[in-house]
Every structure is written in structure tokens, then in C-alpha cells.
Design a protein around this motif. Structure first.
Motif, mmCIF file in Angstrom:
data_model
loop_
_atom_site.group_PDB
_atom_site.id
_atom_site.type_symbol
_atom_site.label_atom_id
_atom_site.label_comp_id
_atom_site.label_asym_id
_atom_site.label_seq_id
_atom_site.Cartn_x
_atom_site.Cartn_y
_atom_site.Cartn_z
ATOM 1 N N ASP A 81 20.486 68.357 32.842
ATOM 2 C CA ASP A 81 20.244 69.138 34.391
ATOM 3 C C ASP A 81 19.293 68.454 35.398
ATOM 4 O O ASP A 81 18.317 67.968 35.029
ATOM 5 C CB ASP A 81 19.882 70.660 34.009
ATOM 6 C CG ASP A 81 19.945 71.440 35.152
ATOM 7 O OD1 ASP A 81 19.259 71.310 36.148
ATOM 8 O OD2 ASP A 81 20.280 72.598 34.852
ATOM 9 N N PRO A 82 19.697 68.341 36.559
ATOM 10 C CA PRO A 82 18.883 67.574 37.583
ATOM 11 C C PRO A 82 17.524 68.223 37.623
ATOM 12 O O PRO A 82 16.438 67.441 37.954
ATOM 13 C CB PRO A 82 19.452 67.679 38.848
ATOM 14 C CG PRO A 82 21.252 67.788 38.382
ATOM 15 C CD PRO A 82 21.061 68.812 37.110
ATOM 16 N N THR A 109 15.396 66.525 34.843
ATOM 17 C CA THR A 109 15.003 65.196 35.454
ATOM 18 C C THR A 109 13.893 65.233 36.402
ATOM 19 O O THR A 109 12.990 64.501 36.421
ATOM 20 C CB THR A 109 16.261 64.487 35.918
ATOM 21 O OG1 THR A 109 17.298 64.445 34.836
ATOM 22 C CG2 THR A 109 16.001 63.153 36.405
ATOM 23 N N GLU A 110 14.233 66.190 37.544
ATOM 24 C CA GLU A 110 13.308 66.289 38.797
ATOM 25 C C GLU A 110 11.752 66.585 37.975
ATOM 26 O O GLU A 110 10.814 66.013 38.725
ATOM 27 C CB GLU A 110 13.764 67.249 39.459
ATOM 28 C CG GLU A 110 14.883 66.727 40.511
ATOM 29 C CD GLU A 110 15.551 67.711 41.023
ATOM 30 O OE1 GLU A 110 15.266 68.996 41.060
ATOM 31 O OE2 GLU A 110 16.756 67.883 41.567
#
Length: 478
Positions: free
Chosen positions: A270-271, A274-275
Motif C-alpha cells: 500500500d502506498p 511506503t510513504e
């Protein structure tokens, strides 16, 4: 003592107030009892009846009279029934004695009030079972609190308890810590004793400890309970100074490897996960650490095949030992469909399969150890996703065979199992937030035996990105 006051205090603060005579043990117990009365039924996080009085514990331990609970799996207390999340054990089997870690929890002064829920035999990344039903995440009760220590994590996140026992064979401390916004420290293999029941649970991958709300609680509790017991297979050197001192001391300048691709061959990330990890990397750079994008070179396919052998053989042995002791033939009336499928797969394995898996694990450990010659720590997401909906990881889904169930679990958590295989210490910290307000966990992994570096860096991140004031909107005792 009001809920609001109790909820503000971590285990370290509560212990200090009791020790200094500003709070009585009775006041703390009553506050915890009221909090559990409010929270536990809503979250379905407690198994069986709560204890009429705390289990016996030392009055002079570093956490004397701090409310606590033990997960209903592996660690056990004399005379207390264990159910392990399975219908196979019915209303539970009373345990004949304390495990070594339970004795150390008592010696630390922790006042055990309850057992917390686990999925069936701990083989899930959520905490839902046919035997006891789903545990709800206090951040959003339609979501999972993670697993397999989700019952403990839900109660600590909801401020009903400051700390609770948890264990970790593939991420079961760190996954619920990430989903519930907690600190989840998995110590090095052998740092806490698995005895006397086990020498190397889950082929050495299983480790016992706790979930906490603060880094200082994790450090102080590890100081209180780590160490060798006669007959243990591992004898790790004591830390150069108490772990609690690392919290205040802060970290030296470190070489940090940033890696956001799952170590196993599972799942997109899921972005938002990552963020959160990349934001933590920027924070570390701001603190003076050197950060590079890097990760160890591993054979993900071989790793997953070996991990499946470890899990299904351990599960098959556990099921068969329990069934023999109870005089039953395990079937769908006793076990969930995926548990049965995995146990059946485990029974087909030969000795050669276990040795082949061990060769893969050996190669993995050595590759990661070599990588840590270049990098002091590795920074990753804890999970592939912030959390999962309840029902997504259905252990009673008859459509999945053993490999299908394994793949389904680790599609949500492709970063945690590596440290179980290598034995390295790893910690999940609640450094990110989603647009819904859910916590997002970020994982830090250190070399084997080096909890000191891990705790010092975690404390720096806690100071730079404080999370303690961020609470579940409607799931706390307040």
C-alpha cells in the motif's frame, strides 16, 4: 483514579507512582478493572472469565502492580486454563506450572488480570477464530487488530492495559502493533526463554515478549525479563548497559538501509505504508544518519517454501500432540479448515524436507548477517497494508490448501517473517497515519543480539515523531 488519569500513564509511569506511594496498588487495580469492564466486551479481546484477583506477583519488582494480561498461547501460568484459540481444547486445559517467562513476568511485578484472544493456534495475521469470534481494532471496529497477538494489542491500544504479553513466529508481535498503533519489539532469538516447554519453538522462529505503548516500557520490560534459564539452547551476552539507559542515551550515527519491497515473494505494498517508511527515512537523515536504498539479496521462492515447511510441520506436531493427549481424532468439529489443511500438509513432510528448509534458513541468516556488515539497521514497512478488514483472513475458508493459506496470510505481511528466520531483533513503531486516522507501522531491524542499537534508535524516532497522544477515536476507556 479516573479513566482519564489511568489512560495517560504508561507502565513505567504507573510503576513509579506506586513505588513512590502516590498511588496504591488497589487504586491501579480498580482503574484497570473499570477500563477492562468498558473496553473488553466491545473489542472481544479477553478469553474466558477475568481473574477475581491478579495472579500472584512480586511487590518489589520494577513493574510492581502494573496491570497486565497474557496471550492465550505458549506462555502460561500454573492452574490457568489455556485454549489457544481452538475448539480442540474446549473450555481450556489447566496448565501444571508457569513457563519460565511467566515466572519472570511475576518477578517483574506485573499484575496479570486476564487472558487475551488469539487466532487458532496462532497461525494467522488477524485475531479471529470460530472458538472465540473476532477481536475488533479500537481504531475502527470493522477492521482487524492484526494477529496473532491482536487481543493483547487491542487492549493496550484502547488504554485498558499499559502492556500485555505477545509472541511472534512470523510477525505476531509487530503486525498487531502496526495495526493498533503500538510499539512491538520482537527480541533476538534466545533473548527471552521459551522454556521449559520448548527449546526452539517453530524451528527457532518463535519469540516471546510483549506489546507496549512506549519505547521506554519495551526497554524496561526487556531489562526485567530477558536472560538465560538452565537448559535453554542459547546464551546471549548481556547488553553493555541496561536497555532503559539506551532510551535516554540516544543513538550513535548509523548506516540505515531503506527497503520497501517485501522480503518474501508476497503482495503489493500500500502506498501509505511506503510513504510512512520513506518519511521515517527522512527523519533519520535529519537526525544525522546515513540512509541508502538497499536490501539483502534473497531467494524469495526458496524462503517461502522453507517457511511453509516450518509452519505446517510445527502445526501438525502441535495438533497431533494435543489430539493424542485428549484422545480425539481432529476434524472440522475441532479445527478450522485452513488449520486442518496445514496440519495435513505437515504430516506429509519427511525428515529430508526439514533439513532442506534448515539449509535455506542457514543461507538466509548468513546473507542477512553479511548485509549487516554494511548497514547497521534496515528500515521497512511493518505490513503491506495498514490493516485488514475483519473476515479477510478467514482461517475457516475451506477453499485454500496449505500453500494457499500461507500465501494469503503473508500477502498482508511480507516484511516480518525474515527476522524470525534470522533471529534478528526487530521493532514496529507507529510512525504513519492514514487519511482515516489509522496508524501505520514502520519496522526497524538490527543485527542479531543488538537490541541496544534498536532501542536507542526507536527512542530517537519516538522523540522526533511522538505518537503517544494519538488515540483510537471511540475505542478507548475514556
Amino acid at each position: 483514579m479516573k479513566f482519564e488519569e489511568y489512560a495517560e500513564l504508561d507502565a513505567t509511569a504507573l510503576a513509579a507512582l506506586v513505588r513512590d506511594g502516590e498511588l496504591s496498588a488497589q487504586e491501579v487495580r480498580e482503574a484497570a478493572t473499570s477500563a477492562l469492564d468498558e473496553v473488553a466486551p466491545r473489542l472481544n479481546a479477553v478469553v474466558g472469565e477475568r481473574f477475581d484477583a491478579p495472579l500472584e506477583h512480586a511487590d518489589d519488582g520494577p513493574f510492581a502492580h502494573v496491570p497486565f494480561a497474557i496471550k492465550d498461547l505458549i506462555v502460561h501460568a500454573a492452574g490457568v486454563p489455556q485454549r489457544a484459540g481452538t475448539r480442540l481444547l474446549g473450555e481450556g486445559v489447566p496448565m501444571p506450572a508457569d513457563t519460565h517467562l511467566m515466572t519472570r513476568f511475576r518477578r517483574a511485578g506485573l499484575a496479570t488480570l486476564a487472558l487475551t484472544a488469539t487466532p487458532e493456534l496462532g497461525f494467522n495475521a488477524t485475531t479471529e477464530s470460530v472458538a472465540t469470534g473476532p477481536v475488533h481494532n479500537p481504531w475502527d471496529t470493522s477492521r482487524s487488530p492484526g494477529g496473532s497477538s491482536g487481543g493483547s494489542a487491542a487492549l493496550v491500544a484502547a488504554r485498558a492495559l499499559p502492556v500485555a504479553h505477545a509472541n511472534d513466529g512470523g510477525g505476531s508481535i509487530r503486525i498487531p502493533a502496526a495495526a493498533c498503533g503500538l510499539v512491538g519489539l520482537k527480541p533476538s532469538q534466545g533473548r527471552t526463554s521459551p522454556g521449559p516447554d520448548y527449546a526452539d519453538p517453530l524451528l527457532g522462529m518463535g519469540v516471546e515478549f510483549a506489546v507496549t505503548r512506549t519505547v521506554r516500557d519495551a526497554a524496561g520490560l526487556l531489562d526485567a525479563v530477558h536472560g538465560y534459564e538452565p537448559g535453554d539452547r542459547y546464551l546471549l551476552p548481556d547488553p553493555p548497559r541496561p536497555y532503559a539507559d539506551e532510551v535516554a542515551g540516544g543513538s550513535r550515527r548509523l548506516r540505515v538501509a531503506l527497503w520497501t519491497t517485501p522480503f518474501s515473494g508476497h503482495g503489493a505494498v500500500d502506498p501509505r505504508c511506503t510513504e510512512a517508511t520513506e518519511a521515517a527515512a527522512r527523519t533519520l537523515e535529519g537526525l544525522g544518519h546515513a540512509v541508502e536504498v538497499a536490501g539483502p539479496e534473497l531467494d524469495a521462492e526458496a524462503f517461502d517454501a522453507a517457511n511453509l515447511v516450518a509452519w505446517t510441520s510445527f502445526l501438525a506436531d502441535g495438533v497431533d500432540v494435543l489430539a493424542a493427549a485428549l484422545g480425539v481424532t481432529p476434524g472440522p468439529e475441532h479445527l478450522e479448515a485452513a488449520t486442518l489443511a496445514c496440519a495435513e500438509h505437515g504430516r506429509t513432510l519427511r525428515a529430508g524436507d526439514l533439513y532442506a528448509a534448515d539449509r535455506v534458513f542457514n543461507a538466509t541468516r548468513r546473507a542477512v548477517a553479511a548485509f549487516h556488515q554494511q548497514y547497521d539497521v534496515v528500515l521497512t514497512p511493518t505490513m503491506n497494508v495498514p490493516n485488514t478488514p475483519l473476515g479477510y483472513l478467514d482461517q475457516n475458508d475451506a477453499s485454500r490448501d496449505a500453500r494457499g493459506w500461507y500465501d494469503h496470510i503473508f500477502s498482508t505481511a511480507g516484511f516480518t517473517a525474515l527476522s524470525n528466520v534470522t533471529g534478528n531483533p526487530a521493532i514496529s513503531l507507529p510512525l504513519g497515519r492514514t487519511e482515516e486516522g489509522w496508524p501505520v507501522g514502520v519496522q526497524v531491524v538490527a543485527p542479531y543480539g543488538d537490541e541496544s542499537t534498536l532501542i536507542a534508535l526507536a527512542a530517537d524516532l519516538e522523540r522526533a515523531t511522538p505518537w503517544i497522544a494519538h488515540r483510537p477515536p471511540g475505542g478507548s476507556a475514556m
